[in-house]
Design an enzyme around this catalytic site. Structure first.
Site, PDB file in Angstrom:
ATOM      1  CG  HIS A  62       4.238   2.208  -8.071  1.00 48.57           C
ATOM      2  ND1 HIS A  62       3.784   1.561  -6.943  1.00 48.57           N
ATOM      3  CD2 HIS A  62       5.470   1.721  -8.306  1.00 48.57           C
ATOM      4  CE1 HIS A  62       4.710   0.698  -6.527  1.00 48.57           C
ATOM      5  NE2 HIS A  62       5.736   0.789  -7.338  1.00 48.57           N
ATOM      6  CE  LYS A  72      -1.869   5.092  -7.934  1.00 48.65           C
ATOM      7  NZ  LYS A  72      -0.478   4.739  -7.610  1.00 48.65           N
ATOM      8  CE1 TYR A 132      -3.808   2.124  -5.292  1.00 47.96           C
ATOM      9  CE2 TYR A 132      -2.933   1.344  -3.202  1.00 47.96           C
ATOM     10  CZ  TYR A 132      -2.962   1.302  -4.580  1.00 47.96           C
ATOM     11  OH  TYR A 132      -2.150   0.421  -5.247  1.00 47.96           O
ATOM     12  CG  ASP A 168       8.705  -0.441  -6.257  1.00 51.46           C
ATOM     13  OD1 ASP A 168       8.161  -0.329  -7.374  1.00 51.46           O
ATOM     14  OD2 ASP A 168       8.056  -0.410  -5.190  1.00 51.46           O
TER      15      ASP A 168
END
Length: 188
Positions: A62, A72, A132, A168
């Site tokens: 992603h 991130k 995250y 996905d």
């Protein structure tokens, strides 16, 4: 806190100091002053937390397009994951290269994934929790991905038949994915 360079410019492996005794442990997972002193000057605006119930869940690869791209700071707080980053910055000397890391609740490692990198992970055990921080809010309009099994990337995932979301399963290859990142020299 130990901050290590990786083979991908800008990606950093972070190992916080952990204080353990018979009661358990204490660690600072984020300290703005220490991060800035280490050259990691980001303003995180959102925390995310995922639970994957089964071993072999693969989430990724992603990223968000600029101007809503995200840096991130990823850690696994329960279980263990194989975490992967892919350089998708046009003109980068490491364009299309990837690197994998084991992040787990027991090793306390964190991974800093800068803008211009696709990110994904695969659970190595059941009941994995990943948390995250990101420095840009989620934007469905800018949300993109790359096929986890892109044959040009040849990522050495720990599974051959992962558990994937419908989203996905449909990501394109890197060569066909929409991306708008340019390499502009060394990333902070």
């Amino acid at each position: 806190m130990k901050v290590s360079e990786t083979s991908l410019p800008g990606v950093r492996l972070i190992e916080p100091v952990v204080f353990s005794d018979n009661r358990g442990f204490f660690t600072e997972t984020y300290n703005e002053h220490k991060f800035k002193a280490a050259g990691l000057d980001y303003s995180f605006v959102q925390d995310n937390h995922s639970l994957s119930r089964e071993e072999g869940v693969l989430r990724g690869l992603h990223y968000q397009l600029a101007p809503k791209a995200q840096t991130k700071l990823v850690r696994c707080t329960r279980g263990a994951i194989y975490d992967v980053v892919v350089d998708i910055r046009q003109g980068s000397p490491t364009y299309g290269q990837w690197q994998g890391f084991i992040l787990s609740a027991s090793n306390f490692r964190q991974l800093l994934v800068p803008k211009g990198f696709a990110h994904g992970f695969c659970t190595l055990v059941p009941d994995c929790e990943v948390q995250y921080k990101v420095d840009e809010f989620y934007s469905a309009e800018h949300d993109r991905g790359i096929a986890w099994d892109d044959q040009t990337l040849r990522i050495d995932w720990p599974v051959t038949n992962p558990i994937l979301s419908d989203k996905d399963r449909q990501h394109p290859s890197l060569s066909q994915a929409e991306r708008n990142f340019l390499f502009e020299g060394e990333t902070k």
